[in-house]
Design a protein around this motif. Structure first.
Motif, PDB file in Angstrom:
ATOM      1  N   UNK A  94       0.840  -1.199   0.000  1.00 52.75           N
ATOM      2  CA  UNK A  94       0.000   0.000   0.000  1.00 52.75           C
ATOM      3  C   UNK A  94       0.871   1.244   0.000  1.00 52.75           C
ATOM      4  N   UNK A  95       1.876   1.257   0.852  1.00 52.98           N
ATOM      5  CA  UNK A  95       2.789   2.407   0.953  1.00 52.98           C
ATOM      6  C   UNK A  95       3.493   2.650  -0.373  1.00 52.98           C
ATOM      7  N   UNK A  96       3.970   1.598  -1.016  1.00 54.22           N
ATOM      8  CA  UNK A  96       4.665   1.721  -2.295  1.00 54.22           C
ATOM      9  C   UNK A  96       3.755   2.315  -3.362  1.00 54.22           C
ATOM     10  N   UNK A  97       2.514   1.865  -3.382  1.00 49.51           N
ATOM     11  CA  UNK A  97       1.565   2.311  -4.403  1.00 49.51           C
ATOM     12  C   UNK A  97       1.263   3.793  -4.266  1.00 49.51           C
ATOM     13  N   UNK A  98       1.019   4.237  -3.056  1.00 53.24           N
ATOM     14  CA  UNK A  98       0.712   5.652  -2.836  1.00 53.24           C
ATOM     15  C   UNK A  98       1.941   6.519  -3.101  1.00 53.24           C
ATOM     16  N   UNK A  99       3.104   6.059  -2.671  1.00 55.47           N
ATOM     17  CA  UNK A  99       4.329   6.833  -2.856  1.00 55.47           C
ATOM     18  C   UNK A  99       4.638   7.066  -4.333  1.00 55.47           C
ATOM     19  N   UNK A 100       4.257   6.114  -5.180  1.00 58.82           N
ATOM     20  CA  UNK A 100       4.569   6.217  -6.603  1.00 58.82           C
ATOM     21  C   UNK A 100       3.471   6.902  -7.404  1.00 58.82           C
ATOM     22  N   UNK A 101       2.366   7.268  -6.760  1.00 61.42           N
ATOM     23  CA  UNK A 101       1.257   7.899  -7.487  1.00 61.42           C
ATOM     24  C   UNK A 101       1.008   9.313  -6.951  1.00 61.42           C
ATOM     25  N   UNK A 102       0.041   9.456  -6.050  1.00 61.79           N
ATOM     26  CA  UNK A 102      -0.285  10.760  -5.475  1.00 61.79           C
ATOM     27  C   UNK A 102      -0.626  10.584  -4.005  1.00 61.79           C
ATOM     28  N   UNK A 103      -0.271  11.545  -3.152  1.00 58.55           N
ATOM     29  CA  UNK A 103      -0.628  11.423  -1.733  1.00 58.55           C
ATOM     30  C   UNK A 103      -2.135  11.349  -1.501  1.00 58.55           C
ATOM     31  N   UNK A 104      -2.927  11.877  -2.456  1.00 53.13           N
ATOM     32  CA  UNK A 104      -4.386  11.876  -2.298  1.00 53.13           C
ATOM     33  C   UNK A 104      -5.023  10.541  -2.672  1.00 53.13           C
ATOM     34  N   UNK A 105      -4.247   9.642  -3.268  1.00 49.07           N
ATOM     35  CA  UNK A 105      -4.799   8.354  -3.695  1.00 49.07           C
ATOM     36  C   UNK A 105      -5.237   7.540  -2.482  1.00 49.07           C
ATOM     37  N   UNK A 106      -6.416   6.924  -2.605  1.00 51.43           N
ATOM     38  CA  UNK A 106      -6.879   5.988  -1.587  1.00 51.43           C
ATOM     39  C   UNK A 106      -6.909   4.588  -2.196  1.00 51.43           C
ATOM     40  N   UNK A 107      -6.703   3.605  -1.350  1.00 49.74           N
ATOM     41  CA  UNK A 107      -6.549   2.225  -1.797  1.00 49.74           C
ATOM     42  C   UNK A 107      -7.712   1.360  -1.332  1.00 49.74           C
ATOM     43  N   UNK A 108      -8.305   0.650  -2.288  1.00 51.47           N
ATOM     44  CA  UNK A 108      -9.192  -0.464  -1.950  1.00 51.47           C
ATOM     45  C   UNK A 108      -8.305  -1.704  -2.001  1.00 51.47           C
ATOM     46  N   UNK A 109      -7.959  -2.220  -0.846  1.00 51.72           N
ATOM     47  CA  UNK A 109      -7.032  -3.345  -0.770  1.00 51.72           C
ATOM     48  C   UNK A 109      -7.778  -4.645  -1.022  1.00 51.72           C
ATOM     49  N   UNK A 110      -7.456  -5.301  -2.136  1.00 55.42           N
ATOM     50  CA  UNK A 110      -8.097  -6.560  -2.485  1.00 55.42           C
ATOM     51  C   UNK A 110      -7.256  -7.700  -1.918  1.00 55.42           C
ATOM     52  N   UNK A 111      -7.786  -8.354  -0.907  1.00 57.01           N
ATOM     53  CA  UNK A 111      -7.081  -9.437  -0.219  1.00 57.01           C
ATOM     54  C   UNK A 111      -7.567 -10.757  -0.789  1.00 57.01           C
ATOM     55  N   UNK A 112      -6.618 -11.591  -1.262  1.00 55.31           N
ATOM     56  CA  UNK A 112      -7.003 -12.763  -2.044  1.00 55.31           C
ATOM     57  C   UNK A 112      -6.246 -14.036  -1.659  1.00 55.31           C
ATOM     58  N   UNK A 113      -5.535 -14.010  -0.542  1.00 57.68           N
ATOM     59  CA  UNK A 113      -4.688 -15.159  -0.223  1.00 57.68           C
ATOM     60  C   UNK A 113      -4.624 -15.381   1.277  1.00 57.68           C
ATOM     61  N   UNK A 114      -4.115 -16.549   1.648  1.00 56.63           N
ATOM     62  CA  UNK A 114      -3.928 -16.858   3.059  1.00 56.63           C
ATOM     63  C   UNK A 114      -2.954 -15.869   3.698  1.00 56.63           C
ATOM     64  N   UNK A 115      -1.907 -15.496   2.976  1.00 55.81           N
ATOM     65  CA  UNK A 115      -0.945 -14.534   3.526  1.00 55.81           C
ATOM     66  C   UNK A 115      -1.606 -13.178   3.761  1.00 55.81           C
ATOM     67  N   UNK A 116      -2.456 -12.769   2.855  1.00 52.69           N
ATOM     68  CA  UNK A 116      -3.159 -11.509   3.032  1.00 52.69           C
ATOM     69  C   UNK A 116      -4.066 -11.527   4.248  1.00 52.69           C
ATOM     70  N   UNK A 117      -4.776 -12.626   4.445  1.00 54.73           N
ATOM     71  CA  UNK A 117      -5.645 -12.747   5.625  1.00 54.73           C
ATOM     72  C   UNK A 117      -4.805 -12.780   6.896  1.00 54.73           C
ATOM     73  N   UNK A 118      -3.675 -13.447   6.846  1.00 55.56           N
ATOM     74  CA  UNK A 118      -2.810 -13.540   8.023  1.00 55.56           C
ATOM     75  C   UNK A 118      -2.281 -12.164   8.429  1.00 55.56           C
ATOM     76  N   UNK A 119      -2.116 -11.268   7.459  1.00 54.87           N
ATOM     77  CA  UNK A 119      -1.580  -9.937   7.722  1.00 54.87           C
ATOM     78  C   UNK A 119      -2.655  -8.847   7.674  1.00 54.87           C
ATOM     79  N   UNK A 120      -3.900  -9.233   7.810  1.00 53.34           N
ATOM     80  CA  UNK A 120      -4.999  -8.305   7.569  1.00 53.34           C
ATOM     81  C   UNK A 120      -4.999  -7.126   8.537  1.00 53.34           C
ATOM     82  N   UNK A 121      -4.581  -7.330   9.772  1.00 54.90           N
ATOM     83  CA  UNK A 121      -4.572  -6.222  10.737  1.00 54.90           C
ATOM     84  C   UNK A 121      -3.623  -5.121  10.290  1.00 54.90           C
ATOM     85  N   UNK A 122      -2.424  -5.498   9.821  1.00 57.14           N
ATOM     86  CA  UNK A 122      -1.453  -4.509   9.373  1.00 57.14           C
ATOM     87  C   UNK A 122      -1.917  -3.813   8.093  1.00 57.14           C
TER      88      UNK A 122
END
Length: 277
Positions: free
Chosen positions: A100-128
């Motif tokens: 998420x940080x990488x995506x915003x840093x390379x685009x615009x500070x005003x960009x908001x992210x809809x984080x699409x979580x699609x894997x066990x690793x994503x669910x495991x790290x969902x709080x962060x």
């Protein structure tokens, strides 16, 4: 209020962009990822940039799903997002807050992210992920998640991840999460059942892949006439009393009042959209 329905449109089909926008969805997702073959990625990127520059679409109704951070198209997608001034990005295969940080840093500070979580690793790290600066809400990629864990297709396998996403979203004070797609376009009853299942875990929106699914999602998101009548009675009773009251034989306390207020807010939001679209 954020959208209830998000309608995917292939990024290499610009003739469909305006039609999708007019289909009644809260937002359209111009897709650069799964819906576009590798050979068509560059043309799709240009088509989106050209349309955004000329269409005058409201920023809150436009999301672009880029390719994932490990793909060879990620950097070019980010460059287009920045140049076109797009403000909402769906980040597929989100597994770490750093993405998420990488995506915003390379685009615009005003960009908001809809984080699409699609894997066990994503669910495991969902709080962060939920706590990452710039995340607007989380969407659950149910089909990819099921493939990642080799699930047989029983919806019981989605109970744990849906619960984790909903709890993480609420804890991080994000908007409620977005339910995954229903792939069977000819079975609107399945779309309805899938959304009802996801709503039981706190989802208030759903990803759609056809305009006819949008109508189902929008309809189910609206409170029924009976719910509105009940909410009005509760709020009137609470307003006219400084102590405990009963409505239809049931005690009205603060959680009940909050539920009634939420029902009325949903009702008023839909009325506002009908009068302004």
């Amino acid at each position: 209020m954020l959208p209830v329905s998000y309608l995917f449109v292939p990024g290499n089909r610009p003739e469909r962009f305006a039609k999708a926008l007019a289909a009644g969805a809260g937002a359209i997702i111009l897709d650069l990822e799964d819906a576009v073959a590798p050979a068509d990625k560059a043309a799709a990127r240009q088509a989106i940039a050209d349309w955004v520059a000329s269409a005058g679409v409201a920023p809150e109704r436009l999301v672009v799903r880029i390719n994932d951070a490990l793909s060879p198209w990620y950097a070019d997608d980010l460059a287009m997002i920045k140049a076109a001034g797009i403000r909402q990005v769906m980040l597929p295969k989100t597994e770490f807050a750093e993405q998420v940080k990488m995506t915003i840093a390379a685009t615009n500070p005003e960009v908001v992210i809809v984080a699409l979580v699609e894997s066990a690793r994503g669910i495991n790290n969902i709080d962060q992920i939920a706590l990452a600066e710039g995340v607007q809400r989380i969407a659950f990629g149910t089909l990819d998640y099921a493939a990642d864990l080799n699930l047989p297709g029983d919806e019981q396998g989605l109970i744990y991840p849906y619960s984790k996403i909903a709890i993480a979203s609420r804890s991080a004070e994000l908007a409620p999460p977005v339910a995954g797609v229903t792939p069977n376009l000819d079975d609107l009853a399945r779309t309805e059942a899938d959304f009802a299942f996801a709503r039981a875990f706190g989802c208030t929106a759903k990803l759609c892949i056809h305009p006819k699914q949008v109508e189902v999602v929008e309809r189910l998101s609206r409170p029924s006439e009976q719910e509105v009548i009940w909410a009005e009675k509760v709020l009137a009773a609470a307003k006219d009393s400084s102590g405990a009251v009963q409505v239809d034989g049931k005690m009205v306390d603060r959680p009940v009042v909050l539920k009634a207020e939420a029902i009325m807010a949903r009702s008023m939001t839909k009325t506002h959209r009908q009068t302004t679209n």
